[in-house]
Design an enzyme around this catalytic site. Structure first.
Site, PDB file in Angstrom:
ATOM      1  N   ASN A 142       0.805  -1.227   0.000  1.00  0.00           N
ATOM      2  CA  ASN A 142       0.000   0.000   0.000  1.00  0.00           C
ATOM      3  C   ASN A 142       0.836   1.274   0.000  1.00  0.00           C
ATOM      4  O   ASN A 142       0.365   2.332  -0.409  1.00  0.00           O
ATOM      5  CB  ASN A 142      -1.023   0.001   1.143  1.00  0.00           C
ATOM      6  CG  ASN A 142      -0.376  -0.153   2.503  1.00  0.00           C
ATOM      7  OD1 ASN A 142       0.753  -0.627   2.636  1.00  0.00           O
ATOM      8  ND2 ASN A 142      -1.097   0.246   3.539  1.00  0.00           N
ATOM      9  N   CYS A 274      -2.936   1.600   7.103  1.00  0.00           N
ATOM     10  CA  CYS A 274      -3.060   1.112   8.484  1.00  0.00           C
ATOM     11  C   CYS A 274      -3.469   2.226   9.441  1.00  0.00           C
ATOM     12  O   CYS A 274      -3.922   1.945  10.549  1.00  0.00           O
ATOM     13  CB  CYS A 274      -1.754   0.466   8.935  1.00  0.00           C
ATOM     14  SG  CYS A 274      -0.314   1.513   8.697  1.00  0.00           S
TER      15      CYS A 274
END
Length: 473
Positions: A142, A274
């Site tokens: 990511n 996250c």
């Protein structure tokens, strides 16, 4: 593979696909166990020479890499967008962040200070810091550029050597970065790149006595496995794991600011970060107004191929990511949640070949729903309501995760009070994007341990040695 300063091919290859349309955008070698061991041996052999250089000499290579990255910024951003889907605008910002990390740690290389400890009159006692040794670094898809910089830069700055395993979803940007290491003249063996099976590579790194530290960013489940396996050789660890960030809006907050920053933070990278806001708590007295403002903003968010300069929300990284989001939204709706915006895959033919999910806002969400306790890696903002400060702090902390948290208020006393009570490694007050190269990034509880960034980040790659000298009188 880039091992001991050379590019190598493998017996097998992996295809890399664009999540916006399913097209194959490249291939990379799938390494074997012997390739990983060769990379470890290369890093081990290079360690003494590299760590023996002065900090200024090591930093000089890093400055060259940062300069090369600046010159190839657009190419690097485009490559990363092609392989993992993030919008080009967002990706350009990430590349700049990577440059910032490399420069920051090049500067920090000269500030790895030890201590002189007061002792008896006939002794001089020092605590010195030395590089831990060979580092195994495992990075996620990511943030395929910034995470590589955030792990490699402090390691090589202090004198460690590195074996890096990028995500199989985003190895092409890693290849570009290592081309820049090569062009900068980085000595052979200092940085090594291996791609392939996560289990096989991590097992090899964990079982090698030559690897002294593992730095990992990924899920809490995998982090726990790495902890257990690392015990066999008692390795030093840095673990940046999952999160379930609360986003708290008090009734005295600037609602426009809170809405704007929620959209900016929640929907970047299609919610696949996250530190993304997974639980949005809004005080009852302003909930309706907040939801109305949020609905208007989210309706204007453009979804599409990340290469489109107008796109804000790109695809999710793969089909399994979409299915997880669908499962959470379906569960919430079945249990009474209301869909304000989105709530499904886009129906237009334009999006049928990609792994897209509409930017979504849910209301009437409660703690019985999956989305309230499972990490959401997608573009969904669930809205919870609360009455009192004590209630929302209790709800915010009722998770095993402890990475990031955010809250909005114009009451200074409440600001200090709530910040101290939130059990998270990162707290943003009226700030949804608090991360820069100069600050420590990391969580507590099951979100891991160790810091990346700031002067604290370089200490993760050193060991402290007591050095005591008795002086002859």
């Amino acid at each position: 593979m880039f091992i001991n300063g050379k590019w190598l091919s493998g017996k097998k290859e992996m295809e890399v696909k664009n999540p916006a349309n399913g097209d194959i955008v490249g291939t990379v070698p799938r390494v074997e166990k012997e390739d990983v061991n060769e990379a470890i041996d290369s890093a081990h052999e290079a360690f003494n020479t590299w760590s023996g250089l002065s900090s200024k000499e090591r930093a000089s290579y890093m400055y060259k890499v940062a300069e090369l990255m600046r010159g190839r910024k657009e190419e690097l951003a485009r490559t990363a967008t092609l392989e993992m889907g993030k919008s080009l605008k967002d990706m350009n910002g990430e590349v700049q962040m990577a440059i910032d990390y490399i420069q920051w740690f090049a500067e920090e290389a000269q500030r790895v200070y030890g201590e002189t400890v007061p002792s008896k009159a006939n002794k001089v006692v020092n605590v010195i810091k030395q590089p831990v040794g060979v580092v195994g670094a495992i990075t996620p898809w990511n943030f395929p550029v910034a995470m590589i910089a955030r792990k490699i830069a402090p390691a090589i700055a202090v004198g460690c050597t590195v074996v890096l395993k990028p995500s199989s979803n985003s190895p092409l940007s890693a290849k570009l970065i290592f081309e820049m290491f090569e062009e900068a003249g980085m000595p052979s063996g200092v940085v090594n790149l291996v791609s392939g099976s996560a289990g096989e590579i991590s097992d090899t790194l964990l079982n090698s006595s030559k690897v002294k530290k593992i730095s990992f960013t990924g899920s809490t489940e995998v982090g726990k496995e790495l902890m257990a396996e690392s015990a066999k050789t008692v390795k030093k660890l840095s673990l940046e794991l999952g999160g379930h960030a609360p986003y708290i809006v008090f009734e005295d907050a600037d609602l426009d600011l809170a809405v704007d920053q929620l959209v900016a933070g929640k929907f970047r990278c299609a919610g696949q970060t996250c530190v993304s806001m997974n639980r949005v708590y809004v005080q009852e007295s302003v909930k309706d107004e907040f939801v109305q403002k949020l609905e208007e903003k989210v309706k204007d968010v453009k979804m599409g191929d990340g290469l489109d300069p107008e796109t804000f929300v790109g695809p999710l990284v793969n089909e399994s990511g979409v299915k997880k989001v669908e499962e959470q939204v379906t569960d919430a709706v079945q249990k009474g949640a209301k869909v304000v915006v989105g709530g499904q895959r886009p129906q237009s033919e334009t999006f049928q070949k990609g792994s897209f999910y509409e930017p979504t806002v849910l209301t009437e969400v409660d703690e019985t729903m999956l989305i309230s306790y499972e990490e959401t890696f997608g573009p969904v903002a669930p809205i919870f309501s609360f009455k009192t400060e004590e209630e929302v702090i209790s709800k915010a902390n009722s998770t095993p995760f402890g990475l990031a948290s955010y809250f909005y208020t114009n009451d200074l006393s409440r600001g200090h009070r709530v910040a101290q009570q939130l059990d998270f490694g990162i707290v943003g007050l009226n700030d949804s994007l608090p991360i820069t190269a100069s600050v420590p990034f990391g969580g507590i509880k099951e979100s891991g341990f160790g810091k990346e960034g700031g002067h604290q980040g370089i200490d993760e790659y050193v060991v402290e040695k007591l050095f005591s000298t008795q002086i002859k009188q």
